[in-house]
Design an enzyme around this catalytic site. Structure first.
Site, PDB file in Angstrom:
ATOM      1  N   ARG A  69       0.825  -1.213   0.000  1.00 15.77           N
ATOM      2  CA  ARG A  69       0.000   0.000   0.000  1.00 15.77           C
ATOM      3  C   ARG A  69       0.860   1.264   0.000  1.00 15.77           C
ATOM      4  O   ARG A  69       0.450   2.289  -0.558  1.00 15.77           O
ATOM      5  CB  ARG A  69      -0.944  -0.013   1.208  1.00 15.77           C
ATOM      6  CG  ARG A  69      -2.117  -0.977   1.016  1.00 15.77           C
ATOM      7  CD  ARG A  69      -2.969  -1.091   2.252  1.00 15.77           C
ATOM      8  NE  ARG A  69      -4.203  -1.820   1.981  1.00 15.77           N
ATOM      9  CZ  ARG A  69      -5.004  -2.310   2.909  1.00 15.77           C
ATOM     10  NH1 ARG A  69      -4.696  -2.143   4.194  1.00 15.77           N
ATOM     11  NH2 ARG A  69      -6.105  -2.948   2.578  1.00 15.77           N
ATOM     12  N   LYS A 237     -15.211 -17.010   5.747  1.00 12.56           N
ATOM     13  CA  LYS A 237     -16.647 -17.020   5.999  1.00 12.56           C
ATOM     14  C   LYS A 237     -17.483 -16.736   4.754  1.00 12.56           C
ATOM     15  O   LYS A 237     -17.203 -15.800   4.014  1.00 12.56           O
ATOM     16  CB  LYS A 237     -16.994 -15.990   7.077  1.00 12.56           C
ATOM     17  CG  LYS A 237     -16.371 -16.273   8.438  1.00 12.56           C
ATOM     18  CD  LYS A 237     -16.786 -15.221   9.451  1.00 12.56           C
ATOM     19  CE  LYS A 237     -16.208 -15.509  10.823  1.00 12.56           C
ATOM     20  NZ  LYS A 237     -16.608 -14.487  11.829  1.00 12.56           N
ATOM     21  N   GLY A 390      -6.680  -7.256   0.005  1.00 12.36           N
ATOM     22  CA  GLY A 390      -6.739  -8.026   1.240  1.00 12.36           C
ATOM     23  C   GLY A 390      -5.731  -9.163   1.302  1.00 12.36           C
ATOM     24  O   GLY A 390      -4.580  -9.031   0.903  1.00 12.36           O
ATOM     25  N   GLY A 414     -12.003  -4.853   1.011  1.00  6.21           N
ATOM     26  CA  GLY A 414     -13.389  -4.536   1.355  1.00  6.21           C
ATOM     27  C   GLY A 414     -14.018  -3.578   0.368  1.00  6.21           C
ATOM     28  O   GLY A 414     -15.172  -3.741  -0.036  1.00  6.21           O
TER      29      GLY A 414
END
Length: 433
Positions: A69, A237, A390, A414
Site C-alpha cells: 500500500r 466465511k 486483502g 473490502g
C-alpha cells in the site's frame, strides 16, 4: 534528522508508474469527478494539499512485512511534490480505538515513504494539534508531512456526524487558505469517516491516481467483462462474501469457491467436514445459492486436512468423503487445484478475492499458490486478471509470485468487494458533489 538509509526508486520505473496512474486524464473520463491531474493543471505550487492515503500496512515487531500500500501511494504523492505542492498526508494504521498508542504509530511508514520518495518525510507528533500545525505551516514547495495516525482521534470513526465534521474541519485547517483535498486511499473509500468523507465537503476535492485507476479496473470486470469470466473466492466465511456472490453469480461463467468458506457449501452437499470451519447459520443460505447458481458454482474435489490448526500439524490429502472426524481442512487439495486451473486457463476475465487455504503456513499454501499460478498463466495468455486486495494481495507477495503476473492488484479488499456488490462507496460519492 533526515533518514540515512534511503534508496532511490528507479527514475524510469517511477515515471512509468506515475504516468499509468494519471494517464486517464488525457482520455475520456469515466468518473464524474475532478482528478489529481486536474488539480496539477490548475496549479499547486505554493498550495497545501491534504492527501488521504491508505498506508495501513502489516507490521511484525515494528517492521513492515508488506509495503504494497505504501508503494501504491507513491505515484500520486510524487506527482504532487514534483508539481510544487506542499503535501500533508493523512492515514491510519490498525485499530487504536481512538487513543494514541505507540504500537500503531506511523513512524515506520514515514521511514518507508522517505526511502521511496527519496526525501525527508517528517512525522507530526499529533494529528491536528500544535505540532501538526507548526510543521504544516513550515512546509516549502515540494515538501511533505505525514500526520500521526488519524485513528488516534476517536472523532475519525465516530458515528456522530457533528464530531466527524469537527475533526474534518481541523484537518482542512492544516491546508491554510488555498488548500485542496486528494482522496487516494482506495482501501478506505467504503467508509464514511472524517478524513475520507467529511473533509471532502470542506475543501476542493479530487480523486487521486490510485482511486481513479482502481475504479476503472473494477468497472471493467463488473460492467462488460470479456467472456468466459471466472471469479475465485476464498477466505474464511461465506457471510463475508455473500453480497458479492449474489451480485456476480448471475454474470459469471464460473464461480470458484475455496478457503474455509467452502466447507459450509460442502456440508450442504452431504459431505462430512470434520472440524473444518463451518457456519451453521449459513447452511440454508448456501443451499439456496446452490439451487439457484449450481450451474456456475465450482467447489473443491479434495482438501488438505490437518489434525489441528498449527503450522507443524500432521496433515494429509483426502477426498471430500474422507475427512477424519476431528481433523480440519486447511487447504484445497491437488485435484482441486488441477480442476480450478483448467477453468482459469480458458477464462478471459478473472477476479480473485480470498486465499484457498491458510497460506501463512507453508504446509497449507500450495492451494493458494496453484490457483495464483493458474491466474498468472491465464494473464500471460491474454486474460484480464484482478486480485481483489486483502489477503489475496498479501498472499501474492508472501509467496513470491510477482505482482507483474496479474493485470491489477487492488489495495482495497473490502472496498473492491462492496463496489462489485453495487454498493455506494461514500468516499467516492462525496467526490462527485
Amino acid at each position: 534528522m533526515r533518514p540515512t538509509n534511503r534508496c532511490r526508486v528507479g527514475t524510469i520505473e517511477l515515471k512509468a508508474r506515475v504516468n499509468r496512474a494519471l494517464d486517464s486524464a488525457s482520455k475520456e473520463k469515466s468518473m464524474a469527478v475532478k482528478t489529481v491531474q486536474d488539480l496539477i493543471n490548475e496549479g499547486v505550487e505554493g498550495r497545501h494539499v491534504l492527501v488521504r492515503a491508505d498506508l495501513n500496512v502489516p507490521l511484525k515487531d515494528g517492521e513492515i512485512t508488506d509495503p504494497g500500500r505504501i508503494d501504491a501511494s507513491v505515484p500520486t504523492l510524487k506527482a504532487l511534490l514534483d508539481a510544487g505542492a506542499r503535501v500533508v498526508v493523512a492515514a491510519h494504521l490498525g485499530r487504536p480505538k481512538g487513543e494514541a498508542n505507540p504500537e500503531f504509530s506511523l513512524e515506520p511508514v514515514a521511514e518507508a515513504l522517505a526511502e521511496r520518495l527519496d526525501q525527508w518525510v517528517p512525522l507530526a507528533a499529533d494529528v491536528t494539534g500544535e505540532d501538526a500545525h507548526e510543521r504544516a505551516n513550515g512546509l516549502n514547495d515540494g515538501d511533505i508531512l505525514l500526520l500521526e495516525n488519524v485513528r488516534f482521534d476517536a472523532r475519525e470513526t465516530s458515528k456522530n456526524e457533528s464530531e466527524r465534521e469537527e475533526f474534518a474541519a481541523e484537518l482542512a485547517a492544516l491546508t491554510a487558505d488555498n488548500g485542496a483535498f486528494v482522496s487516494d486511499g482506495f482501501g478506505v473509500v467504503h467508509r464514511a469517516q472524517a478524513s475520507v468523507y467529511d473533509v471532502a465537503k470542506k475543501l476542493p476535492h479530487y480523486a487521486g491516481g490510485l482511486v481513479e485507476t482502481e475504479l476503472e479496473v473494477l468497472k471493467k470486470v463488473s460492467e462488460n467483462p470479456a467472456k468466459p469470466y471466472a471469479v475465485v473466492l476464498g477466505g474464511s466465511k461465506v457471510s463475508d462474501k455473500l453480497g458479492v456472490i449474489e451480485a456476480l453469480a448471475p454474470k459469471v461463467d464460473n464461480l470458484i469457491i475455496g478457503g474455509g468458506m467452502c466447507f459450509t457449501f460442502l456440508k450442504v452437499q452431504g459431505h462430512e467436514v470434520g472440524g473444518s470451519l463451518l457456519q451453521e447459520d449459513m447452511l440454508d443460505t448456501c443451499r439456496d445459492l446452490l439451487e439457484r447458481f449450481g450451474d456456475v458454482i465450482v467447489l473443491p474435489k479434495d482438501v488438505v486436512a490437518a489434525e489441528k490448526f498449527d503450522k507443524d500439524a500432521e496433515h494429509k490429502v483426502v477426498d471430500l468423503d474422507s475427512i477424519p472426524a476431528e481433523w480440519m481442512g486447511l487447504d484445497i487439495g491437488p485435484e482441486s487445484v488441477k480442476a480450478f486451473a483448467e477453468i482459469l486457463a480458458n477464462s478471459k476475465t478473472v477476479f480473485w478475492n480470498g486465499p484457498m487455504g491458510v497460506f501463512e503456513f507453508p504446509a497449507f499454501a500450495e492451494g493458494t499458490r496453484g490457483v495464483a499460478e493458474a491466474i498468472i498463466g491465464a494473464t500471460k495468455n491474454g486474460a484480464f486478471s484482478v486480485v481483489g486486495g486483502g489477503d489475496s494481495a498479501a498472499a501474492v507477495r508472501t509467496l513470491g509470485l510477482g505482482e507483474d503476473g496479474f493485470s491489477h492488484i487492488s489495495t482495497g479488499g473490502g472496498a473492491s468487494l462492496e463496489f462489485l456488490e453495487g454498493k455506494e462507496l461514500p468516499g467516492v460519492a462525496v467526490l462527485e458533489s
